[in-house]
Every structure is written in C-alpha cells, then in structure tokens.
Write a protein that holds these residues in place. Structure first.
Motif, PDB file in Angstrom:
ATOM      1  N   GLY A  68       9.008  42.082 -37.605  1.00  0.00           N
ATOM      2  CA  GLY A  68       9.892  43.188 -37.250  1.00  0.00           C
ATOM      3  C   GLY A  68       9.180  44.506 -37.037  1.00  0.00           C
ATOM      4  O   GLY A  68       9.693  45.390 -36.351  1.00  0.00           O
ATOM      5  N   ALA A  69       7.995  44.652 -37.616  1.00  0.00           N
ATOM      6  CA  ALA A  69       7.306  45.941 -37.577  1.00  0.00           C
ATOM      7  C   ALA A  69       6.110  45.995 -36.638  1.00  0.00           C
ATOM      8  O   ALA A  69       5.720  47.085 -36.211  1.00  0.00           O
ATOM      9  N   LEU A  70       5.521  44.844 -36.335  1.00  0.00           N
ATOM     10  CA  LEU A  70       4.260  44.837 -35.601  1.00  0.00           C
ATOM     11  C   LEU A  70       4.348  44.027 -34.317  1.00  0.00           C
ATOM     12  O   LEU A  70       5.136  43.087 -34.219  1.00  0.00           O
ATOM     13  N   THR A  71       3.504  44.388 -33.366  1.00  0.00           N
ATOM     14  CA  THR A  71       3.338  43.604 -32.152  1.00  0.00           C
ATOM     15  C   THR A  71       1.860  43.285 -31.982  1.00  0.00           C
ATOM     16  O   THR A  71       0.994  44.024 -32.473  1.00  0.00           O
ATOM     17  N   LEU A  72       1.609  42.181 -31.302  1.00  0.00           N
ATOM     18  CA  LEU A  72       0.238  41.746 -31.040  1.00  0.00           C
ATOM     19  C   LEU A  72       0.027  41.762 -29.534  1.00  0.00           C
ATOM     20  O   LEU A  72       0.852  41.241 -28.781  1.00  0.00           O
ATOM     21  N   GLU A  73      -1.066  42.389 -29.112  1.00  0.00           N
ATOM     22  CA  GLU A  73      -1.399  42.460 -27.694  1.00  0.00           C
ATOM     23  C   GLU A  73      -2.684  41.703 -27.425  1.00  0.00           C
ATOM     24  O   GLU A  73      -3.714  41.972 -28.046  1.00  0.00           O
ATOM     25  N   SER A  74      -2.605  40.779 -26.474  1.00  0.00           N
ATOM     26  CA  SER A  74      -3.802  40.096 -25.986  1.00  0.00           C
ATOM     27  C   SER A  74      -4.537  41.055 -25.054  1.00  0.00           C
ATOM     28  O   SER A  74      -4.001  42.120 -24.713  1.00  0.00           O
ATOM     29  N   PRO A  75      -5.724  40.699 -24.593  1.00  0.00           N
ATOM     30  CA  PRO A  75      -6.399  41.559 -23.616  1.00  0.00           C
ATOM     31  C   PRO A  75      -5.587  41.755 -22.333  1.00  0.00           C
ATOM     32  O   PRO A  75      -5.801  42.722 -21.608  1.00  0.00           O
ATOM     33  N   SER A  76      -4.609  40.877 -22.072  1.00  0.00           N
ATOM     34  CA  SER A  76      -3.805  41.019 -20.853  1.00  0.00           C
ATOM     35  C   SER A  76      -2.389  41.534 -21.124  1.00  0.00           C
ATOM     36  O   SER A  76      -1.581  41.616 -20.208  1.00  0.00           O
ATOM     37  N   GLY A  77      -2.059  41.879 -22.370  1.00  0.00           N
ATOM     38  CA  GLY A  77      -0.749  42.448 -22.670  1.00  0.00           C
ATOM     39  C   GLY A  77      -0.093  41.843 -23.892  1.00  0.00           C
ATOM     40  O   GLY A  77      -0.623  40.924 -24.511  1.00  0.00           O
ATOM     41  N   ALA A  78       1.083  42.363 -24.226  1.00  0.00           N
ATOM     42  CA  ALA A  78       1.805  41.937 -25.431  1.00  0.00           C
ATOM     43  C   ALA A  78       2.210  40.466 -25.338  1.00  0.00           C
ATOM     44  O   ALA A  78       2.524  39.969 -24.258  1.00  0.00           O
ATOM     45  N   VAL A  79       2.200  39.789 -26.480  1.00  0.00           N
ATOM     46  CA  VAL A  79       2.661  38.404 -26.551  1.00  0.00           C
ATOM     47  C   VAL A  79       4.068  38.401 -27.136  1.00  0.00           C
ATOM     48  O   VAL A  79       4.448  39.291 -27.894  1.00  0.00           O
TER      49      VAL A  79
END
Length: 105
Positions: free
Chosen positions: A71-82
């Motif tokens: 709910g609090a965090l997002t993960l971004e790959s080198p090509s954008g958010a997953v």
C-alpha cells in the motif's frame, strides 16, 4: 529477464526509498544489493517483521504485514513501474519477483 547490474528503484510516492542493483539475475527471483535512502527508515520495521515471520514460519501474518508494504511503496524496473511485486529486504540484500500486469486467478 533482468540484466546483470540493472538498477530498480523503490519509491514511497515520489520519494526514493532505495535502489536495488541486481547482481544475481534469475527467474522468478531477482537478487541484488539494496542501497537505502534516508526515507527507508520509516519502512524498515515492516521488512524486518516480514523477515522474522518467514524465519519463524508464521505465514498466517505475512499477508497482513505485506499489505502495508504494497500500500505504501512502488517498485520501478529500469523501464518503468511494475504492477505487482513481492519484495524482501534484509540489511543490504534485496530479492523480489514481479508481474507487469495484475495477477490472474
């Protein structure tokens, strides 16, 4: 597949929480060095609790605690958010798996 030494970003809103530098690419788990930013201190207790729950095999509480992370965090790959991810952080190591789209039943 993720290339060796790709950098993934962990964000809390627009704030950089940390960077994961992949040093063990693989599927389904990517592993790497976690470089924390000052903002990580507010989320670290959740990751510590997840690590302790897994070690103690207390899986019934895992989802409850992990929901806070999702709910609090997002993960971004080198090509954008997953779209979805399962992330573990223990000290300076991180391992995760991800999906580009929502999980299907």
């Amino acid at each position: 597949m993720t290339d060796h030494h790709d950098a993934w970003r962990l964000l809390g809103g627009s704030t950089l929480v940390g960077t994961i530098v992949i040093d063990e690419p693989g599927m389904p788990w990517q592993c790497g060095r976690f470089l924390s930013e000052p903002a990580f201190s507010q989320f670290k207790p959740w990751f510590d609790e997840i690590t302790a729950l897994v070690a103690a095999e207390e899986f019934e509480r895992f989802d409850e605690v992990y929901d806070l992370i999702e709910g609090a965090l997002t993960l971004e790959s080198p090509s954008g958010a997953v779209a979805e991810f399962l992330l573990h952080i223990d000290q300076d190591r991180a391992w995760f798996r991800w999906q580009d789209g929502p999980a299907t039943s």
